[in-house]
Design an enzyme around this catalytic site. Structure first.
Site, PDB file in Angstrom:
ATOM      1  N   CYS A 169      -4.844   2.580  -3.559  1.00  0.00           N
ATOM      2  CA  CYS A 169      -3.609   3.089  -2.945  1.00  0.00           C
ATOM      3  C   CYS A 169      -2.466   2.100  -3.138  1.00  0.00           C
ATOM      4  O   CYS A 169      -1.638   1.916  -2.235  1.00  0.00           O
ATOM      5  CB  CYS A 169      -3.797   3.394  -1.463  1.00  0.00           C
ATOM      6  SG  CYS A 169      -4.991   4.669  -1.149  1.00  0.00           S
ATOM      7  N   HIS A 171       0.878  -1.179   0.000  1.00  0.00           N
ATOM      8  CA  HIS A 171       0.000   0.000   0.000  1.00  0.00           C
ATOM      9  C   HIS A 171       0.916   1.230   0.000  1.00  0.00           C
ATOM     10  O   HIS A 171       2.044   1.173   0.515  1.00  0.00           O
ATOM     11  CB  HIS A 171      -0.828  -0.053   1.297  1.00  0.00           C
ATOM     12  CG  HIS A 171      -1.868   0.994   1.445  1.00  0.00           C
ATOM     13  ND1 HIS A 171      -1.604   2.277   1.869  1.00  0.00           N
ATOM     14  CD2 HIS A 171      -3.212   0.944   1.259  1.00  0.00           C
ATOM     15  CE1 HIS A 171      -2.734   2.968   1.934  1.00  0.00           C
ATOM     16  NE2 HIS A 171      -3.724   2.174   1.570  1.00  0.00           N
ATOM     17  N   LYS A 206     -10.282  -0.878  10.578  1.00  0.00           N
ATOM     18  CA  LYS A 206     -10.403  -2.041   9.677  1.00  0.00           C
ATOM     19  C   LYS A 206     -10.678  -3.318  10.472  1.00  0.00           C
ATOM     20  O   LYS A 206     -10.743  -4.408   9.916  1.00  0.00           O
ATOM     21  CB  LYS A 206      -9.136  -2.196   8.845  1.00  0.00           C
ATOM     22  CG  LYS A 206      -8.930  -1.039   7.863  1.00  0.00           C
ATOM     23  CD  LYS A 206      -7.701  -1.229   7.055  1.00  0.00           C
ATOM     24  CE  LYS A 206      -7.234   0.055   6.396  1.00  0.00           C
ATOM     25  NZ  LYS A 206      -7.993   0.409   5.194  1.00  0.00           N
ATOM     26  N   ASP A 260       3.160  -4.469   7.932  1.00  0.00           N
ATOM     27  CA  ASP A 260       1.948  -3.660   7.813  1.00  0.00           C
ATOM     28  C   ASP A 260       0.785  -4.642   7.942  1.00  0.00           C
ATOM     29  O   ASP A 260       0.493  -5.408   7.024  1.00  0.00           O
ATOM     30  CB  ASP A 260       1.964  -2.954   6.452  1.00  0.00           C
ATOM     31  CG  ASP A 260       0.605  -2.370   6.074  1.00  0.00           C
ATOM     32  OD1 ASP A 260      -0.380  -2.587   6.807  1.00  0.00           O
ATOM     33  OD2 ASP A 260       0.531  -1.707   5.020  1.00  0.00           O
ATOM     34  N   GLN A 267      -4.429  -5.207   6.876  1.00  0.00           N
ATOM     35  CA  GLN A 267      -5.382  -6.207   6.374  1.00  0.00           C
ATOM     36  C   GLN A 267      -5.131  -7.582   6.981  1.00  0.00           C
ATOM     37  O   GLN A 267      -5.924  -8.498   6.781  1.00  0.00           O
ATOM     38  CB  GLN A 267      -5.281  -6.323   4.840  1.00  0.00           C
ATOM     39  CG  GLN A 267      -5.488  -5.035   4.087  1.00  0.00           C
ATOM     40  CD  GLN A 267      -6.900  -4.485   4.222  1.00  0.00           C
ATOM     41  OE1 GLN A 267      -7.842  -5.202   4.543  1.00  0.00           O
ATOM     42  NE2 GLN A 267      -7.051  -3.195   3.990  1.00  0.00           N
TER      43      GLN A 267
HETATM   44  N1  PMP Z   1      -1.755  -0.746   4.586  1.00  0.00           N
HETATM   45  C1  PMP Z   1      -2.730  -1.474   4.031  1.00  0.00           C
HETATM   46  C2  PMP Z   1      -2.420  -2.851   3.519  1.00  0.00           C
HETATM   47  C3  PMP Z   1      -4.013  -0.936   3.942  1.00  0.00           C
HETATM   48  O1  PMP Z   1      -4.995  -1.656   3.385  1.00  0.00           O
HETATM   49  C4  PMP Z   1      -4.264   0.363   4.434  1.00  0.00           C
HETATM   50  C5  PMP Z   1      -5.627   1.003   4.319  1.00  0.00           C
HETATM   51  N2  PMP Z   1      -6.243   0.819   3.088  1.00  0.00           N
HETATM   52  C6  PMP Z   1      -3.214   1.052   5.017  1.00  0.00           C
HETATM   53  C7  PMP Z   1      -1.980   0.473   5.081  1.00  0.00           C
HETATM   54  C8  PMP Z   1      -3.409   2.419   5.592  1.00  0.00           C
HETATM   55  O2  PMP Z   1      -4.242   2.368   6.697  1.00  0.00           O
HETATM   56  P1  PMP Z   1      -4.810   3.699   7.374  1.00  0.00           P
HETATM   57  O3  PMP Z   1      -5.377   4.516   6.249  1.00  0.00           O
HETATM   58  O4  PMP Z   1      -5.855   3.202   8.312  1.00  0.00           O
HETATM   59  O5  PMP Z   1      -3.670   4.361   8.044  1.00  0.00           O
END
Ligand code: PMP
Length: 424
Positions: free
Chosen positions: A382, A141, A244, A218, A221
């Site tokens: 993203c 991401h 999430k 990270d 997910q």
């Molecule tokens: N890493 C991953 C794999 C994500 O799916 C996301 C959110 N789509 C993020 C990081 C960022 O998370 P946040 O916007 O809650 O900081």
């Protein structure tokens, strides 16, 4: 109206989690799932973007504000003591939930993005120098790319990227080859938000550690679908977002091993991260408070605590099995549709199906699905480098949560049939 304290609401965990997850019963905990969208029952398939919140979480939030709201760590009065107990209690419960050695390894942040930025700033800046290397993967991401990219630019270091195969699986042989004596850290996701690939992070951590290199995961997910035991994974940092995993927005966690946290300088500066301040000199507080400058999101932590109790009570293994069944069913049904191509066919997957429909732009697919009450995400999620890898600008992404059932997949397939009829 009686108001229940968040302590009473949040932590009604049964002694033993059930072996089977009852999704139909769980759906009743999520009032939003009973609402209509454009006159149709909501079919919520955008869980990778954010999950819905059960009553247990919203009740804990309301309970907190109606009975216990105060600032933490600074008042001698009763409410402040209660709020502090709730906030630090949430930290202890999260630590237990993810297998941290102690609560001090849990830092409350806004979410995954802030957690990764914190590591880049406080671990990265002192430990990465000109000519050094940072390894990330092609499945990341943007929030696990851009902070490292900026660190590398600032330091004159090099970003190396683990490639993937056509199924969207990381090439572990290539990963091994990327290491050099200049590798300083590895940062990879647990589960890809765009393709659903589950990465073998325990194995990857072992490879990194064999070379004395720390590894950040990270887990945005990963945790919601798989749960996590940070000790079993062997990672040094694990970042995740409350929103999430059925908790409120604006609260998240950075887990860091004490040994690393204790050597890191502060991230932001201000109240709470100090022991004493004079104009000549500040003596800093210890982790985790060192990394939590200013008034924290106490209500968010209370809500996260309730979500942790909810997941723990339902049983993360049972939830995982249920979600696997729904994902498998969805993969079969979508796979049977003519002109539909699934991106991300890894052998180990969780939570996500990304696809395109021949002759229809993903945004048009999403717009028509919305008229049927089906909420999906369309775009690059993203994760633009993944789209580039597959030579496409965007996909449609259906992503699942614990409350999704096979009937949701049937509704998606029926709505996709409508897309087909419009674009025939
Ligand atoms: N890493 C991953 C794999 C994500 O799916 C996301 C959110 N789509 C993020 C990081 C960022 O998370 P946040 O916007 O809650 O900081």
């Amino acid at each position: 109206m009686t108001t229940t304290t968040p302590e009473a609401v949040g932590r009604s965990r049964p002694a033993k989690a059930p072996a089977v997850f009852d999704a139909a019963a769980a759906r009743k905990d999520f009032p939003i799932l009973g609402t209509l969208v454009r006159g149709k029952p909501l079919v919520y398939l955008d869980n990778a973007a954010t999950t819905q919140k059960p009553r247990q979480v919203t009740a804990a939030l309301v309970g907190y504000y109606e009975t216990s709201n105060s600032n933490v760590h600074r008042g001698v009065h009763r409410l402040s003591e209660t709020a502090t107990r709730l906030y630090e209690g949430a930290r202890a419960h999260v630590a237990e939930f993810i297998g941290a050695a102690e609560p001090a390894e849990i830092i409350f942040v806004r979410g995954t993005t802030e957690a990764i930025n914190l590591v880049c700033h406080s671990w990265g800046r002192p430990n990465v120098a000109a000519g050094d290397e940072v390894i990330i993967s092609g499945l990341e991401h943007h929030s696990n790319i851009v902070p490292w990219q900026r660190l590398c630019e600032e330091k004159g270091a090099r970003l190396k990227v683990i490639p993937m195969n056509d199924r969207g699986e990381l090439l572990l042989d290539e990963y091994e080859r990327l290491f050099s004596d200049r590798t300083r850290i590895v940062a990879v996701n647990h589960v890809s938000n765009a393709l659903g690939t589950i990465n073998p992070v325990a194995e990857m951590a072992a490879s990194a550690h064999a070379r004395g290199v720390p590894l950040l995961v990270d887990g945005a997910q990963g945790l919601p679908h798989l749960g996590v035991d940070v000790r079993a994974l062997g990672c040094d940092f694990y970042a995740f977002s409350g929103h999430k995993m059925y908790a409120p927005m604006g609260i998240g966690v950075l887990f860091g091993r004490k040994e690393l946290l204790s050597k890191m300088p502060p991230y932001q500066s201000g109240g709470d991260m100090i022991k004493s301040v004079t104009f000549d000199r500040t003596i800093y507080n210890d982790p985790p408070h060192l990394f939590e400058a200013g008034t924290p999101n106490v209500a968010g932590a209370v809500g996260l605590d309730a979500a942790v109790a909810y997941l723990g009570g339902a049983g993360q293994d049972a939830i995982r099995r249920h979600e696997e069944e729904v994902l498998e069913y969805a993969t079969g049904r979508l796979g049977d549709m003519e002109g539909l191509r699934i991106y991300g066919t890894a052998r180990e997957k969780a939570g996500v199906i990304s696809f395109t429909m021949e002759g229809v732009h993903p945004h048009d697919v999403g717009t028509i699905l919305d008229t049927e009450g089906v909420a999906v995400r369309t775009g690059h999620h993203c994760a633009q480098p993944i789209m580039e890898r597959f030579g496409i600008p965007a996909t449609v992404r259906a992503s699942f949560g614990l409350y999704n059932v096979k009937a949701d997949v049937d509704a998606l397939v029926a709505a996709l049939g409508k897309v087909r009829s419009v674009f025939r």
